[in-house]
Design an enzyme around this catalytic site. Sequence first.
Site, short mmCIF file in Angstrom:
data_model
loop_
_atom_site.label_atom_id
_atom_site.label_comp_id
_atom_site.label_asym_id
_atom_site.label_seq_id
_atom_site.Cartn_x
_atom_site.Cartn_y
_atom_site.Cartn_z
N ASN A 4 0.82 -1.20 0.07
CA ASN A 4 -0.18 0.19 0.05
C ASN A 4 0.84 1.23 0.02
OD1 ASN A 4 -2.90 1.52 0.49
ND2 ASN A 4 -1.38 2.16 2.19
N GLN A 5 0.82 2.12 -1.05
CA GLN A 5 1.31 3.27 -1.02
C GLN A 5 2.93 3.40 -1.03
OE1 GLN A 5 -2.63 6.02 0.37
NE2 GLN A 5 -0.66 5.92 1.40
N GLU A 19 -8.91 3.15 -2.16
CA GLU A 19 -9.04 4.20 -1.37
C GLU A 19 -9.70 5.31 -1.92
OE1 GLU A 19 -6.13 5.07 1.62
OE2 GLU A 19 -5.69 2.89 1.69
N TRP A 54 -12.73 4.63 1.32
CA TRP A 54 -12.18 4.68 2.56
C TRP A 54 -12.75 5.65 3.56
CZ3 TRP A 54 -7.93 1.88 4.08
CH2 TRP A 54 -7.16 2.43 5.46
#
Length: 503
Positions: free
Chosen positions: A195-196, A399, A446
């Site tokens: 994630n990210q 998200e 999200w």
Amino acid sequence: MATGELALVSSLFIVVVFLLLGAVAREASALTRHDFPEGFVFGAGSSAFQVEGAAAEDGRKPSIWDTFINQGYMPDGSNADVSADQYHHYKEDVKLMYDMGLDAYRFSIAWPRLIPDGRGEINPKGLEYYNNLIDELIMHGIQPHVTIYHFDLPQALQDEYGGILSPRFIEDYSAYAEVCFKNFGDRVKHWATFNQPNIEPIGGFDAGDRPPRRCSYPFGTNCTGGDSSTEPYIVAHHLLLAHASAVSIYRQKYQAIQGGQIGITLMVRWHEPYTDKTADAAAAIRMNEFHIGWFLHPLVHGDYPPVMRSRVGVRLPSITASDSEKIRGSFDFIGINHYYVIFVQSIDANEQKLRDYYIDAGVQGEDDTENIQCHSWSLGKVLNHLKLEYGNPPVMIHENGYSDSPDIFGKINYNDDFRSAFLQGYLEALYLSVRNGSNTRGYFVWSMFDMFEFLYGYRLRFGLCGVDFTAAARTRYLKNSARWYSGFLRGGELRPEKSYATL
């Protein structure tokens, strides 16, 4: 023109007019989920560290975020030791998702819960918990979409060799990912490796405002050491190689048998020029390359963007021919997290003796997570950019959401109609993008629940479902937005008189 030809032309003209009128009417009518392609997935998400709680229970050991918090670096002094306590409430939570009509739930596996020391023995209690959660979701007809790593590196690996800054991370992460594939892949068909990964190197190794708090002056202060000019690029390189390694393992050993898909989730902010100056327009394009292209360019083309190569120079790690072959095409989908636009101005990097990521990019702009503005048109620009620049890959929007005002901290708040308006604007923009050829296949709000937010604690709450953090039982309640989203998921209309797509 002959009479027959004239009749044919007239007929074709009438057909075209009806098609155009139909398109206009469609834009003016109310949008429902059935207007999206068959199989399009709608869900909501969370992450392990933020939602689970049970920080010291059943064999879980600290992550770098536990250490960061326990050392007093959270501005509001909060922690995630209990948070929404999904570890003890997962059955109740899955029932809420089912009642709302979610197709899917996106969550992450906590590496320090599954393999507490980062490598070696699997924690049976951790294995049991994730098996139970996955089984509960499937029993209720909800797809599990799993992120393997969501910022929570085991502290043991940080202590042993410096964590992601060391190439040893690649092997340990790959082994951990294989544990996930082996134990959960018979039921999990949607994996994201990271994630990210385009954000963690900046916060942790440039600004130093996130763990492991590495930076150098003047880009950060009070750090444990570091070099803001080199370490962000080294860390990102290791994350990219670890991703490619995990995908290779999955494809060689598990994908054909388990029938799943694997990708990676990037933060994708959209950058626009602050003024109409040519320099600012160039800065926005450049920043999108530094931000989005940092990972997407090697994933699609096998190397970092040329603008990064020219501006970062030897500080940007080389991608060898063999690594390029592994990295290129190492995804079945691209996950994106998109919230807002950043308006940027150009700065003269040549005047700066000390350099970091933003100086290299030659931009400055304000990143204001606490005051997210609704610019839903930006999602269309992002998806069009992916279509034109990166071959229109399959996309999952992992998200997208809006936080309650910090003013309601500590209060139960049902009235979050602006969240519904925000989400409606983005869903309308998403529909238009899909209709115009974007290969987007899913959308996750999200977040599913109020929970601990990185850097912001409980001051920002993104949840469709609220949590009473003053109650030991962590009572859940549906906000207005949860009821609104549930209505949409069950076929209800997004009313055109309340359209926010142009905001």
